[in-house]
Design an enzyme around this catalytic site. Structure first.
Site, mmCIF file in Angstrom:
data_model
loop_
_atom_site.group_PDB
_atom_site.id
_atom_site.type_symbol
_atom_site.label_atom_id
_atom_site.label_comp_id
_atom_site.label_asym_id
_atom_site.label_seq_id
_atom_site.Cartn_x
_atom_site.Cartn_y
_atom_site.Cartn_z
ATOM 1 N N LYS A 52 1.008 -1.246 0.034
ATOM 2 C CA LYS A 52 -0.075 0.016 0.098
ATOM 3 C C LYS A 52 0.769 1.269 -0.002
ATOM 4 O O LYS A 52 0.574 2.139 -0.695
ATOM 5 C CB LYS A 52 -1.145 0.000 1.188
ATOM 6 C CG LYS A 52 -2.073 -0.997 1.011
ATOM 7 C CD LYS A 52 -2.916 -1.051 2.263
ATOM 8 C CE LYS A 52 -3.791 -2.357 2.265
ATOM 9 N NZ LYS A 52 -4.696 -2.884 3.273
ATOM 10 N N GLN A 96 -4.832 -1.582 9.707
ATOM 11 C CA GLN A 96 -4.756 -3.071 9.025
ATOM 12 C C GLN A 96 -5.345 -4.112 9.936
ATOM 13 O O GLN A 96 -4.835 -4.188 11.027
ATOM 14 C CB GLN A 96 -3.318 -3.469 8.365
ATOM 15 C CG GLN A 96 -3.024 -4.656 7.747
ATOM 16 C CD GLN A 96 -3.523 -4.482 6.235
ATOM 17 O OE1 GLN A 96 -3.898 -3.792 5.700
ATOM 18 N NE2 GLN A 96 -3.993 -5.666 5.661
ATOM 19 N N ASP A 119 -11.103 2.544 3.934
ATOM 20 C CA ASP A 119 -11.460 1.123 3.771
ATOM 21 C C ASP A 119 -12.901 0.843 3.645
ATOM 22 O O ASP A 119 -13.267 -0.165 3.308
ATOM 23 C CB ASP A 119 -10.921 0.548 5.320
ATOM 24 C CG ASP A 119 -9.604 -0.331 4.754
ATOM 25 O OD1 ASP A 119 -9.444 -0.711 3.849
ATOM 26 O OD2 ASP A 119 -8.910 -0.445 5.832
HETATM 27 N N1 GUN Z 1 -7.116 -6.862 6.195
HETATM 28 C C1 GUN Z 1 -7.262 -7.717 4.958
HETATM 29 N N2 GUN Z 1 -7.736 -7.103 4.155
HETATM 30 C C2 GUN Z 1 -7.783 -5.689 4.611
HETATM 31 C C3 GUN Z 1 -8.204 -4.511 4.071
HETATM 32 O O1 GUN Z 1 -8.867 -4.301 3.063
HETATM 33 N N3 GUN Z 1 -7.976 -3.417 4.642
HETATM 34 C C4 GUN Z 1 -7.494 -3.433 6.016
HETATM 35 N N4 GUN Z 1 -7.447 -2.676 6.879
HETATM 36 N N5 GUN Z 1 -7.201 -4.853 6.488
HETATM 37 C C5 GUN Z 1 -7.188 -5.727 5.831
#
Ligand code: GUN
Length: 293
Positions: A52, A96, A119
């Site tokens: 990211k 996350q 998100d």
């Molecule tokens: N863990 C697995 N996929 C995601 C996501 O799209 N966003 C976040 N914050 N954590 C994750």
């Protein structure tokens, strides 16, 4: 069979975003700024967050990584979130998941200012999405919709089976594909651990979205001739011959179904890169204050 190439499309969209960012900045606008909070040392989470941050750089975004140890208290994490909510330079941020067990993930999600919730996990965004109002759409579902749209896959009137009812993928993609929208208007069945006749339902579906986290779950007998398959799984399986000692496989037995379906997303290189790109799309919208003014 056509490969739904998420890696290539992702590169194209990131370049488009980078162009838009430079135009924005040249006309006196703000450079988008994404922050990511990473708690603990889950190896997969580290890989995702690193991707990211790297993608932010590729698209000309500012990025901030906030790393905290596994034993951070819930209170302290909520203080970190409060700081990011108040930080005027940050347009959007993510925490996350998964979080350590002693932290209530729901409390954390609720603490994020919904205007910065790129998100799309906050109930304000999730609810607005379900109602068909403008909102941040969770990154994996948004990535899937974008992949289908850009490859010209028709969803309207099609039967679609989604496997897995997680809050992050299965539930939102089932809502989105049945919405009255350009990529939508499908007749969606959401399959889960208690579903009966799942194999028959899958075998009758025009589109399959597999998001259960079981390696190679979807076999040839579950796939209709000419179906479109979206494989969301990213499963690590031991492989002594691989450099890292493991390899990544999806929720779909690719080799078994590849000659039966009309198109399929590869793993890796399908949905994964699109998820990261969708997060950038959301962050750009946040910087432009498109959803909440
Ligand atoms: N863990 C697995 N996929 C995601 C996501 O799209 N966003 C976040 N914050 N954590 C994750």
């Amino acid at each position: 069979m056509t490969l739904l190439d998420g890696k290539g499309l992702s590169k194209t969209i990131k370049a488009e975003i980078a162009n838009e960012v430079e135009r924005l900045v040249a006309s006196g606008g703000k450079r988008p700024h994404l922050a990511a909070v990473l708690v603990g040392d889950d190896p997969a989470s580290h890989v995702y967050v690193r991707n990211k941050v790297r993608s932010c750089e590729q698209s000309g975004f500012e990025s901030t990584l906030v790393q905290k140890p596994d034993d951070i208290s819930e209170e302290e994490l909520l203080r970190v979130i409060d700081g990011l909510n108040r930080d005027e330079d940050i347009d959007g941020f993510i925490v996350q998941l998964p979080l350590p067990k002693h932290i209530d993930a729901e409390k954390v999600t609720l603490a994020i200012d919904h205007r910065k919730d790129v998100d799309g996990f906050h109930p304000m965004n999730f609810g607005r999405m379900a109602l068909g109002l403008s909102s941040y759409v969770p990154a994996t579902p948004l990535g899937i919709l974008t992949l289908l749209e850009r490859h010209g896959v028709e969803t309207s009137g099609k039967s679609c089976a989604v496997i897995g009812r997680s809050n992050i993928v299965g539930t939102p993609i089932s809502i989105l594909l049945s919405r009255k929208a350009k990529i939508g208007n499908a007749t969606v069945t959401l399959l889960h651990s208690r579903s009966q006749n799942a194999d028959e339902i899958l075998a009758a579906s025009d589109i399959i979205v597999a998001a259960i986290g079981i390696p190679n779950y979807v076999k040839a007998h579950m796939v209709k001739e000419g179906a479109v398959i979206v494989d969301v799984g990213i499963n690590r399986v031991d492989d002594a011959s691989a450099k890292r000692g493991y390899r990544l496989v999806g929720d779909v037995d690719f080799e078994a179904v590849k000659d039966k379906c009309s198109c399929i997303t590869p793993v890796p290189g399908g949905v994964g890169p699109m998820t990261v790109t969708a997060l950038l799309m959301n962050t750009l919208r946040a910087a432009k204050e498109e959803i909440y003014h």
